[in-house]
Design an enzyme around this catalytic site. Structure first.
Site, PDB file in Angstrom:
ATOM      1  N   LYS A 159      -0.522   7.863 -23.548  1.00  0.00           N
ATOM      2  CA  LYS A 159      -0.036   8.255 -24.763  1.00  0.00           C
ATOM      3  C   LYS A 159       1.271   8.144 -25.050  1.00  0.00           C
ATOM      4  O   LYS A 159       1.565   6.735 -25.400  1.00  0.00           O
ATOM      5  CB  LYS A 159       0.091   9.703 -25.082  1.00  0.00           C
ATOM      6  CG  LYS A 159      -1.600   9.602 -25.411  1.00  0.00           C
ATOM      7  CD  LYS A 159      -2.419   9.828 -23.856  1.00  0.00           C
ATOM      8  CE  LYS A 159      -4.290  10.654 -24.236  1.00  0.00           C
ATOM      9  NZ  LYS A 159      -5.121  10.730 -22.853  1.00  0.00           N
ATOM     10  N   PHE A 206      -8.059  21.597 -24.445  1.00  0.00           N
ATOM     11  CA  PHE A 206      -8.208  20.309 -24.599  1.00  0.00           C
ATOM     12  C   PHE A 206      -9.244  20.105 -23.736  1.00  0.00           C
ATOM     13  O   PHE A 206      -8.979  20.722 -22.655  1.00  0.00           O
ATOM     14  CB  PHE A 206      -6.666  19.572 -24.276  1.00  0.00           C
ATOM     15  CG  PHE A 206      -7.104  18.138 -24.371  1.00  0.00           C
ATOM     16  CD1 PHE A 206      -7.441  17.683 -25.394  1.00  0.00           C
ATOM     17  CD2 PHE A 206      -7.064  17.165 -22.660  1.00  0.00           C
ATOM     18  CE1 PHE A 206      -7.616  15.718 -25.470  1.00  0.00           C
ATOM     19  CE2 PHE A 206      -8.183  15.379 -23.165  1.00  0.00           C
ATOM     20  CZ  PHE A 206      -7.510  15.569 -24.114  1.00  0.00           C
ATOM     21  N   THR A 207      -9.919  18.851 -23.774  1.00  0.00           N
ATOM     22  CA  THR A 207     -11.122  18.681 -23.105  1.00  0.00           C
ATOM     23  C   THR A 207     -10.864  19.031 -22.181  1.00  0.00           C
ATOM     24  O   THR A 207     -11.450  19.551 -21.274  1.00  0.00           O
ATOM     25  CB  THR A 207     -12.546  18.158 -23.905  1.00  0.00           C
ATOM     26  OG1 THR A 207     -11.261  16.447 -23.832  1.00  0.00           O
ATOM     27  CG2 THR A 207     -12.162  17.774 -25.705  1.00  0.00           C
ATOM     28  N   ASP A 254       1.128  20.879 -20.078  1.00  0.00           N
ATOM     29  CA  ASP A 254       0.514  19.115 -20.398  1.00  0.00           C
ATOM     30  C   ASP A 254       1.865  18.345 -21.837  1.00  0.00           C
ATOM     31  O   ASP A 254       1.641  18.077 -22.733  1.00  0.00           O
ATOM     32  CB  ASP A 254      -0.488  19.646 -21.348  1.00  0.00           C
ATOM     33  CG  ASP A 254      -1.173  18.018 -21.900  1.00  0.00           C
ATOM     34  OD1 ASP A 254      -0.601  17.272 -21.901  1.00  0.00           O
ATOM     35  OD2 ASP A 254      -2.445  17.932 -21.703  1.00  0.00           O
ATOM     36  N   PHE A 306     -19.188  14.653 -25.720  1.00  0.00           N
ATOM     37  CA  PHE A 306     -18.534  13.897 -26.815  1.00  0.00           C
ATOM     38  C   PHE A 306     -18.614  12.519 -26.574  1.00  0.00           C
ATOM     39  O   PHE A 306     -18.905  11.477 -27.096  1.00  0.00           O
ATOM     40  CB  PHE A 306     -17.196  14.309 -27.919  1.00  0.00           C
ATOM     41  CG  PHE A 306     -16.052  14.563 -26.534  1.00  0.00           C
ATOM     42  CD1 PHE A 306     -15.895  16.045 -26.118  1.00  0.00           C
ATOM     43  CD2 PHE A 306     -14.973  13.516 -26.568  1.00  0.00           C
ATOM     44  CE1 PHE A 306     -14.848  15.661 -24.875  1.00  0.00           C
ATOM     45  CE2 PHE A 306     -14.113  13.246 -25.857  1.00  0.00           C
ATOM     46  CZ  PHE A 306     -14.093  14.504 -24.716  1.00  0.00           C
ATOM     47  N   TYR A 342       0.515  -0.970  -0.043  1.00  0.00           N
ATOM     48  CA  TYR A 342      -0.237   0.115   0.413  1.00  0.00           C
ATOM     49  C   TYR A 342       1.379   0.835  -0.366  1.00  0.00           C
ATOM     50  O   TYR A 342       0.673   2.396  -0.709  1.00  0.00           O
ATOM     51  CB  TYR A 342      -0.956  -0.085   1.526  1.00  0.00           C
ATOM     52  CG  TYR A 342      -1.984   0.779   1.119  1.00  0.00           C
ATOM     53  CD1 TYR A 342      -3.430   0.730   0.235  1.00  0.00           C
ATOM     54  CD2 TYR A 342      -1.584   2.027   1.655  1.00  0.00           C
ATOM     55  CE1 TYR A 342      -4.119   1.899   0.272  1.00  0.00           C
ATOM     56  CE2 TYR A 342      -2.358   3.585   1.071  1.00  0.00           C
ATOM     57  CZ  TYR A 342      -4.029   3.308   0.996  1.00  0.00           C
ATOM     58  OH  TYR A 342      -4.589   4.359   0.785  1.00  0.00           O
ATOM     59  N   ARG A 395     -12.676  15.917 -33.334  1.00  0.00           N
ATOM     60  CA  ARG A 395     -12.448  17.000 -33.163  1.00  0.00           C
ATOM     61  C   ARG A 395     -13.626  17.816 -33.551  1.00  0.00           C
ATOM     62  O   ARG A 395     -12.115  18.941 -34.563  1.00  0.00           O
ATOM     63  CB  ARG A 395     -11.126  16.577 -32.262  1.00  0.00           C
ATOM     64  CG  ARG A 395     -10.469  16.145 -31.990  1.00  0.00           C
ATOM     65  CD  ARG A 395     -10.412  15.836 -30.174  1.00  0.00           C
ATOM     66  NE  ARG A 395     -10.842  15.442 -29.316  1.00  0.00           N
ATOM     67  CZ  ARG A 395     -10.713  15.170 -28.526  1.00  0.00           C
ATOM     68  NH1 ARG A 395     -12.332  15.091 -28.338  1.00  0.00           N
ATOM     69  NH2 ARG A 395     -10.818  14.676 -27.374  1.00  0.00           N
TER      70      ARG A 395
HETATM   71  C1  LIG Z   1      -3.141  16.887 -24.455  1.00  0.00           C
HETATM   72  C2  LIG Z   1      -4.309  15.862 -23.810  1.00  0.00           C
HETATM   73  N1  LIG Z   1      -3.931  16.155 -22.439  1.00  0.00           N
HETATM   74  C3  LIG Z   1      -4.619  15.305 -20.707  1.00  0.00           C
HETATM   75  C4  LIG Z   1      -5.264  14.257 -21.192  1.00  0.00           C
HETATM   76  C5  LIG Z   1      -6.656  13.862 -20.270  1.00  0.00           C
HETATM   77  O1  LIG Z   1      -5.454  12.184 -20.317  1.00  0.00           O
HETATM   78  P1  LIG Z   1      -6.559  11.586 -19.593  1.00  0.00           P
HETATM   79  O2  LIG Z   1      -7.277  10.768 -20.886  1.00  0.00           O
HETATM   80  O3  LIG Z   1      -5.242   9.493 -19.023  1.00  0.00           O
HETATM   81  O4  LIG Z   1      -7.050  11.720 -18.459  1.00  0.00           O
HETATM   82  C6  LIG Z   1      -5.377  14.165 -23.205  1.00  0.00           C
HETATM   83  C7  LIG Z   1      -6.427  12.593 -23.428  1.00  0.00           C
HETATM   84  O5  LIG Z   1      -6.628  12.157 -24.560  1.00  0.00           O
HETATM   85  C8  LIG Z   1      -4.598  14.503 -23.877  1.00  0.00           C
HETATM   86  O6  LIG Z   1      -4.718  13.927 -25.040  1.00  0.00           O
END
Ligand SMILES: Cc1ncc(COP(=O)(O)O)c(C=O)c1O
Length: 464
Positions: A264, A130-131, A221, A455, A78, A388
């Site tokens: 990624k 980014f979303t 990021d 989405f 843990y 997108r």
């Molecule tokens: C540029 C970017 N930032 C952040 C994220 C968020 O990461 P996660 O999907 O691991 O939560 C993504 C995921 O698609 C991304 O492409």
């Protein structure tokens, strides 16, 4: 012995295949039914009904034998797992940050960062939204302001670094809001929503100088920063002789903190982190991660997952790996360019982005041409892609109005080390087939709209 010199030399992946996963083709009638049942949203399809899955490069990577072997070395204590220390060491060695807080995936890190750094009324400038990143900023009471260069909003513009920040725009935002209202500047390399477009080292250095003057921290990021480093090596003067690993470390060195989706670049199926050089931020994040993710030495991950990430990081910065990874994306993109199919140029790092506005000029953006295009592609060949565009952009949280972005794209995203060039040929031919029938395509109407990140779960029906 003398051989004739070859006139060309192809690249090949620096690996061979040890295990395979069968995939199955469906019939056109089945796909029509599956798409309707999924509400014309490719996120709602079952993966068993997909032939070639190019929905995302997130968590869809094939791990190496070394990574799989590492799973067996999972220390599932843990607290104080050895795998946590291995991961910390890898992040420090390759990304350069001093402190590490693991999280279950990228948005876990974004959540913690936003809760700590953003106060209601704050402004967060960044090189395109980014979303999940923007949503966490908004949920913490902040407002994202786009300061990317104008070229990034034009799919046909061949600028080699469309992820660059427009320094004049950033200066204007700082002057208007005042530096105290800006908790940090949010930088992404590469920029997903712009089509996987990189930022130049020179540009990040200039952003750093500007932010230093106003004592504004820089948060990276780093989700696809290795891919960004590769583009710097290929395109920016002075970097050709440097290794991707070296470039990555320099790139990160201009920032104070990073959030990461390890799903990624880092060649795993799950995981993320928050890493920083700021001891105060680390203290707070270490405390908050316990509330939302898990103890600071596992952050929602199993020990074995952390080991796979640590090993994946080492593999991800290998020059041969990254050249063939992006080479495969370029292979697909160049086919489409040769056939006159409108895509975002230059070809991006993690996928080929189809320009749905140019593909379907007769479908208004309010009828979601990119979403419709994902459906036509799936119907044609069982290839799954994702939207997108306006669906992903969602609504302005203050006005409730739909946000119609300049880019209305379909992301044909390539998982790392998963598909062969023969798969890419099938995908290219399917896109061509759909392009040849573009005049008959119809748009979609949204009939169910979730409140957050719509989405993922929205449902549609064809416009009659
Ligand atoms: C540029 C970017 N930032 C952040 C994220 C968020 O990461 P996660 O999907 O691991 O939560 C993504 C995921 O698609 C991304 O492409």
């Amino acid at each position: 012995m003398s051989y004739p010199k070859p006139s060309r030399r192809s690249w090949a992946e620096p690996w061979k295949i040890k295990m395979v996963e069968p995939i199955r083709m469906t019939t056109p009638a089945q796909r029509e039914r599956f798409m309707a049942e999924a509400g014309y949203n490719t996120f709602l399809l079952r993966s068993a009904h997909v032939y070639i899955d190019l929905l995302t490069d997130s968590g869809t990577n094939a791990m190496s034998d070394r990574q799989w072997a590492g799973l067996m070395l999972g220390d599932e204590a843990y607290a104080g797992s050895q795998n946590f220390y291995n991961l910390w060491e890898a992040v420090t060695q390759y990304y350069g940050y001093k402190y590490l807080v693991p999280t279950h995936q990228g948005r876990g890190a974004e959540h913690i960062l936003s809760q700590i750094m953003i106060h209601p009324g704050d402004i967060i400038p960044g090189n395109m939204y980014f979303t999940t990143t923007r949503l966490h900023q908004e949920l913490a009471g902040g407002t994202f302001v786009d300061v990317i260069i104008d070229e990034a909003h034009d799919p046909a513009n061949p600028h080699p670094f469309k992820g660059n920040v427009d320094l004049a725009k950033l200066r204007r935002v700082i002057n208007e809001a005042g530096p105290r209202k800006i908790p940090y500047v949010s930088i992404a390399g590469t920029v997903n929503m712009a089509g996987g477009q990189p930022q130049a080292m020179e540009n990040l250095r200039a952003v750093r100088e500007l932010c230093k003057r106003f004592e504004i921290p820089l948060v990276l990021d780093a989700t696809r920063a290795v891919e960004n480093a590769y583009f710097i090596q290929q395109r920016e003067p002075g970097y050709q002789a440097k290794k991707v690993a070296e470039i990555l470390k320099e790139y990160c060195s201009y920032t104070d903190t990073c959030t990461m989706s390890a799903k990624k670049d880092a060649l795993v199926n799950i995981g993320g982190w928050l890493a920083t050089n700021d001891e105060g931020l680390y203290e707070e994040a270490r405390n908050l991660v316990v509330v939302y993710e898990g103890l600071h030495t596992y952050g929602g991950l199993a020990g074995r997952d952390m080991e796979a990430i640590a090993r994946g990081i080492v593999e991800s910065v290998d020059d041969d790996h990254i050249r063939t990874r992006i080479g495969q994306v370029e292979y697909l993109g160049n086919h489409l360019i040769d056939w006159g199919i409108p895509i975002v140029k230059p070809i991006g790092g993690h996928g080929v982005f189809l320009d749905a506005k140019a593909f379907y000029p007769h479908i208004p953006q309010a009828q979601f041409p990119a979403q419709a295009l994902t459906c036509y592609l799936y119907a044609d060949s069982g290839v799954r892609t994702m939207e997108r565009g306006a669906v992903s952009a969602g609504r302005d949280p203050k006005t409730g109005e739909e946000r119609f972005p300049s880019l209305e794209l379909v992301r044909v995203t390539i998982p790392r080390r998963v598909y062969t060039q023969a798969h890419m040929d099938v995908v290219a031919e399917s896109i061509l087939e759909v392009y040849e029938h573009r005049d008959q395509a119809r748009g979609l109407k949204m009939i169910y709209e979730p409140k957050y990140l719509r989405f993922f779960q929205a449902r549609f029906e064809p416009v009659t």
